[in-house]
Design a protein around this motif. Structure first.
Motif, PDB file in Angstrom:
ATOM      1  N   GLU A 421       0.833  -0.834   0.327  1.00 38.85           N
ATOM      2  CA  GLU A 421       0.107  -0.566   0.053  1.00 38.85           C
ATOM      3  C   GLU A 421       1.076   1.347   0.239  1.00 38.85           C
ATOM      4  O   GLU A 421       1.975   1.538   1.000  1.00 38.85           O
ATOM      5  N   ARG A 422       0.598   1.823  -0.689  1.00 36.93           N
ATOM      6  CA  ARG A 422       1.331   3.575  -0.866  1.00 36.93           C
ATOM      7  C   ARG A 422       0.957   4.444   0.072  1.00 36.93           C
ATOM      8  O   ARG A 422      -0.574   4.461  -0.265  1.00 36.93           O
ATOM      9  N   THR A 423       1.046   4.919   0.743  1.00 34.62           N
ATOM     10  CA  THR A 423       0.295   6.508   1.413  1.00 34.62           C
ATOM     11  C   THR A 423       1.387   7.377   1.355  1.00 34.62           C
ATOM     12  O   THR A 423       2.609   7.502   1.679  1.00 34.62           O
ATOM     13  N   PRO A 424       1.224   8.637   0.078  1.00 35.62           N
ATOM     14  CA  PRO A 424       1.719   9.944   0.690  1.00 35.62           C
ATOM     15  C   PRO A 424       2.035  10.507   2.063  1.00 35.62           C
ATOM     16  O   PRO A 424       1.507  10.629   2.745  1.00 35.62           O
ATOM     17  N   LYS A 425       2.740  10.557   2.186  1.00 37.76           N
ATOM     18  CA  LYS A 425       3.337  11.132   3.491  1.00 37.76           C
ATOM     19  C   LYS A 425       3.657  12.966   3.672  1.00 37.76           C
ATOM     20  O   LYS A 425       3.168  13.276   2.548  1.00 37.76           O
ATOM     21  N   ALA A 426       3.658  13.268   4.812  1.00 39.75           N
ATOM     22  CA  ALA A 426       4.279  15.294   4.945  1.00 39.75           C
ATOM     23  C   ALA A 426       4.231  15.559   4.150  1.00 39.75           C
ATOM     24  O   ALA A 426       3.991  16.553   3.014  1.00 39.75           O
ATOM     25  N   SER A 427       6.236  14.771   3.627  1.00 41.49           N
ATOM     26  CA  SER A 427       6.612  15.612   2.348  1.00 41.49           C
ATOM     27  C   SER A 427       6.091  15.814   1.574  1.00 41.49           C
ATOM     28  O   SER A 427       6.586  16.441   0.512  1.00 41.49           O
ATOM     29  N   TYR A 428       5.092  14.671   0.982  1.00 47.78           N
ATOM     30  CA  TYR A 428       4.587  14.441  -0.328  1.00 47.78           C
ATOM     31  C   TYR A 428       3.855  15.836  -0.494  1.00 47.78           C
ATOM     32  O   TYR A 428       3.872  16.707  -1.243  1.00 47.78           O
ATOM     33  N   ARG A 429       2.726  16.293   0.545  1.00 45.32           N
ATOM     34  CA  ARG A 429       2.083  17.570   0.482  1.00 45.32           C
ATOM     35  C   ARG A 429       3.046  18.647   0.447  1.00 45.32           C
ATOM     36  O   ARG A 429       2.806  19.791   0.012  1.00 45.32           O
ATOM     37  N   TRP A 430       4.236  18.917   0.951  1.00 46.49           N
ATOM     38  CA  TRP A 430       5.157  19.758   0.871  1.00 46.49           C
ATOM     39  C   TRP A 430       5.179  19.893   0.084  1.00 46.49           C
ATOM     40  O   TRP A 430       5.442  21.197  -0.860  1.00 46.49           O
ATOM     41  N   TYR A 431       6.050  18.962  -0.689  1.00 49.70           N
ATOM     42  CA  TYR A 431       6.697  19.238  -1.895  1.00 49.70           C
ATOM     43  C   TYR A 431       5.762  19.267  -2.913  1.00 49.70           C
ATOM     44  O   TYR A 431       5.817  20.336  -3.960  1.00 49.70           O
ATOM     45  N   LYS A 432       4.125  19.577  -2.675  1.00 50.46           N
ATOM     46  CA  LYS A 432       3.386  19.085  -3.801  1.00 50.46           C
ATOM     47  C   LYS A 432       3.024  20.243  -4.162  1.00 50.46           C
ATOM     48  O   LYS A 432       3.190  21.778  -5.362  1.00 50.46           O
ATOM     49  N   GLN A 433       3.042  21.439  -2.434  1.00 51.89           N
ATOM     50  CA  GLN A 433       2.790  22.978  -2.433  1.00 51.89           C
ATOM     51  C   GLN A 433       3.925  23.482  -3.035  1.00 51.89           C
ATOM     52  O   GLN A 433       4.048  24.524  -3.634  1.00 51.89           O
ATOM     53  N   VAL A 434       5.454  23.112  -3.182  1.00 51.25           N
ATOM     54  CA  VAL A 434       6.076  23.454  -3.643  1.00 51.25           C
ATOM     55  C   VAL A 434       6.321  24.223  -5.276  1.00 51.25           C
ATOM     56  O   VAL A 434       5.900  25.085  -5.839  1.00 51.25           O
ATOM     57  N   ILE A 435       5.517  23.083  -5.332  1.00 54.72           N
ATOM     58  CA  ILE A 435       5.433  22.818  -7.182  1.00 54.72           C
ATOM     59  C   ILE A 435       4.124  23.466  -7.455  1.00 54.72           C
ATOM     60  O   ILE A 435       4.732  23.925  -7.947  1.00 54.72           O
ATOM     61  N   GLU A 436       3.766  23.354  -6.661  1.00 58.89           N
ATOM     62  CA  GLU A 436       2.314  24.348  -7.257  1.00 58.89           C
ATOM     63  C   GLU A 436       3.220  26.282  -7.218  1.00 58.89           C
ATOM     64  O   GLU A 436       2.219  26.483  -8.068  1.00 58.89           O
ATOM     65  N   GLN A 437       3.682  26.286  -6.543  1.00 55.41           N
ATOM     66  CA  GLN A 437       3.546  27.968  -5.957  1.00 55.41           C
ATOM     67  C   GLN A 437       5.081  28.344  -6.658  1.00 55.41           C
ATOM     68  O   GLN A 437       5.764  29.074  -6.827  1.00 55.41           O
ATOM     69  N   GLY A 438       5.659  27.112  -7.077  1.00 57.48           N
ATOM     70  CA  GLY A 438       7.034  27.374  -8.159  1.00 57.48           C
ATOM     71  C   GLY A 438       8.477  27.762  -7.097  1.00 57.48           C
ATOM     72  O   GLY A 438       9.630  28.124  -7.633  1.00 57.48           O
ATOM     73  N   GLY A 439       8.040  27.116  -5.682  1.00 55.57           N
ATOM     74  CA  GLY A 439       9.872  27.868  -5.243  1.00 55.57           C
ATOM     75  C   GLY A 439       8.630  27.695  -3.617  1.00 55.57           C
ATOM     76  O   GLY A 439       7.569  26.865  -3.177  1.00 55.57           O
ATOM     77  N   ILE A 440      10.390  28.352  -2.614  1.00 53.57           N
ATOM     78  CA  ILE A 440      10.010  27.915  -1.363  1.00 53.57           C
ATOM     79  C   ILE A 440       9.474  28.782  -0.603  1.00 53.57           C
ATOM     80  O   ILE A 440      10.622  30.281  -0.757  1.00 53.57           O
ATOM     81  N   GLU A 441       9.059  29.427   0.715  1.00 51.78           N
ATOM     82  CA  GLU A 441       8.535  30.514   1.297  1.00 51.78           C
ATOM     83  C   GLU A 441       9.761  29.497   3.118  1.00 51.78           C
ATOM     84  O   GLU A 441      11.052  29.309   3.034  1.00 51.78           O
ATOM     85  N   ILE A 442      10.624  31.194   2.452  1.00 50.04           N
ATOM     86  CA  ILE A 442      12.169  31.559   3.517  1.00 50.04           C
ATOM     87  C   ILE A 442      11.879  32.695   4.791  1.00 50.04           C
ATOM     88  O   ILE A 442      11.007  33.724   4.263  1.00 50.04           O
TER      89      ILE A 442
END
Ligand SMILES: N=NNCCOCCOc1ccc(-c2cn(C[C@@H]3NC[C@@H](O)[C@H]3O)nn2)cc1
Length: 442
Positions: A421-442
């Motif tokens: 069974e595959r289960t997306p981790k919190a880092s999957y959701r974090w990286y999804k947001q990085v991709i959506e916003q085209g970068g990272i918050e600092i």
């Protein structure tokens, strides 16, 4: 909070490799690779784990493509298993093997995901190893013929091709340290393998051009960054030697047509030499279109006679570590990328692997923190003039981590190796947001 944005053309992705995720080790004509042999040799892989089933991705293409689609990646790097495509290593191609990869590529393209294909990710057909493997120069032409079969099948659909993944692991780790297949412990054998895989890389690039295959071709060395512990001459020299032996040994032949003399001389002092046939260096340095760079870690090093092959000692204390016991050294990512550009000139670079091992799902925020640090370093390199084109997280999912089996988890997606069974981790959701916003918050 500010957003560190990457160019709209910058591609976010993730990566896997055939032996680490596919399973189906004996299906549809696949024959054993050196990793099937190595993992079934007692004592070589933790708990006797093998890639027989792995993540069963061979049978779960739709599920995995859905995970990629939902993640929002624009490219997916995977490897093609030579033992599926030309099971005997040379000779007749296996149509079922080629068709499997064509169907995977078609499904990726149908979902707006660019396939990024690695032609060799360590799974040499065992039948070739029985004839000496990469120590035998004849394996070079077998590799070129295998690649030609793949080029002809996927030409026009795949536009980014990588010949070799991590030549340092294929040669030194696997034939001097003996940690990976085939598990030899001989420095001359390791240098022979290193040279032959570089020639195989160059001959494949040349064949790619002769055939007029669409797209771009490159290769993916793994890099580390070593800084001297002190300004003492012996520490400075030791750091230079470690960087020469790990980074330059696999970059300079391809980008400059020569081996780094510092390391050549060091190996000569150990009685090992590169057996260069006239014309080899011209073949190896056949121009590539892009460089794939894998980066995980680095450290301070100091001179310590007799401590290791390079009379060096890595300083681990004082750094946060991942569960792979590797230093978290994000500045090294910036340094290695700017060093490459300053040393070899500006060349398009895709980060083909960067990621962290955290074995407990509860620690997954650590993975996001590791990625965050390294994406900042990446942005610094971009701002400093490095021609960065994309970034792929290792790995999409937990998988067979070579000699550590399934105990070391690099995935954005958790895999239960009992149920698969595959289960997306919190880092999957974090990286999804990085991709959506085209970068990272600092
Ligand atoms: N016996 N003494 N040994 C001493 C020698 O060890 C020193 C260093 O060893 C190493 C160095 C590097 C690695 C490594 C692993 N990955 C992760 C994979 N990348 C490709 C993909 O497949 C991932 O799974 N990248 N690099 C492993 C071990």
């Amino acid at each position: 909070m500010a957003l560190l944005r990457f160019p709209d053309t910058f591609k976010w992705g993730t990566a896997t490799a055939a032996y680490q995720i596919e399973g189906a080790f004996d299906e549809d004509g696949r024959l054993p690779s050196i990793w099937d042999t190595f993992s079934k040799t007692p004592g070589k892989v933790l708990h006797g784990h093998t890639g027989d089933v792995a993540c069963d991705s061979y049978h779960r293409v739709d599920e995995d493509v859905r995970l990629l689609k939902e993640l929002g990646v624009k490219m997916y790097r995977f490897s093609i298993a030579w033992p599926r495509v030309v099971p005997q290593g040379r000779g007749e191609a296996n149509e079922k093997g080629l068709t499997y990869y064509e169907e995977l590529v078609d499904k990726l393209l149908a979902n707006g995901i660019e396939p990024f294909v690695t032609l060799y990710h360590w799974d040499l057909p065992q039948s070739l190893q029985d004839e000496g493997g990469w120590e035998n120069r004849a394996t070079i032409d077998a590799f070129v013929a295998y690649c030609e079969a793949v080029f002809n099948k996927l030409n026009g659909k795949v536009k980014h091709w990588i010949t070799l993944n991590e030549p340092w692991c294929i040669s030194i780790l696997s034939n001097y340290f003996g940690d990976h297949a085939p598990g030899k412990k001989n420095l001359q054998a390791a240098l022979d393998v290193a040279h032959h895989i570089l020639v195989a890389h160059g001959k494949t690039v040349r064949r790619f051009r002769e055939l007029g295959i669409a797209g771009e071709i490159g290769y993916a060395p793994n890099t580390e960054w070593r800084e001297p512990y002190s300004s003492k001459a012996e520490d400075v020299q030791t750091a230079a030697l470690r960087n020469a032996a790990f980074n330059e040994w696999f970059l300079s032949p391809v980008l400059k047509g020569e081996y780094p003399q510092l390391a050549v001389d060091w190996y000569a002092s150990k009685g090992a030499h590169v057996k260069i046939v006239p014309g080899d260096m011209e073949v190896i340095s056949e121009k590539i279109d892009f460089l794939g760079i894998n980066y995980y870690t680095g450290s301070l090093v100091r001179h310590n006679p007799g401590n290791d092959l390079y009379d060096s000692e890595e300083i681990g204390s004082g750094y946060e570590k991942t569960d792979f016991n590797w230093n978290i050294y994000a500045d090294g990512f910036y340094h290695v990328l700017t060093w490459i550009t300053n040393t070899y000139g500006r060349i398009p670079i895709y980060i083909t692997e960067n990621g962290a091992c955290y074995d407990e799902p509860a620690n997954d925020t650590e993975r996001s923190a590791y990625l965050h640090k390294h994406i900042i370093a990446l942005h610094r390199a971009l701002e400093s003039g490095v021609d960065l084109r994309g970034y792929m997280v290792w790995s999409l999912m937990d998988n067979f981590e070579w000699a550590f089996g399934y105990t070391k988890r690099f995935g954005l997606v958790h895999v239960d190796f009992e149920t698969l069974e595959r289960t997306p981790k919190a880092s999957y959701r974090w990286y999804k947001q990085v991709i959506e916003q085209g970068g990272i918050e600092i």
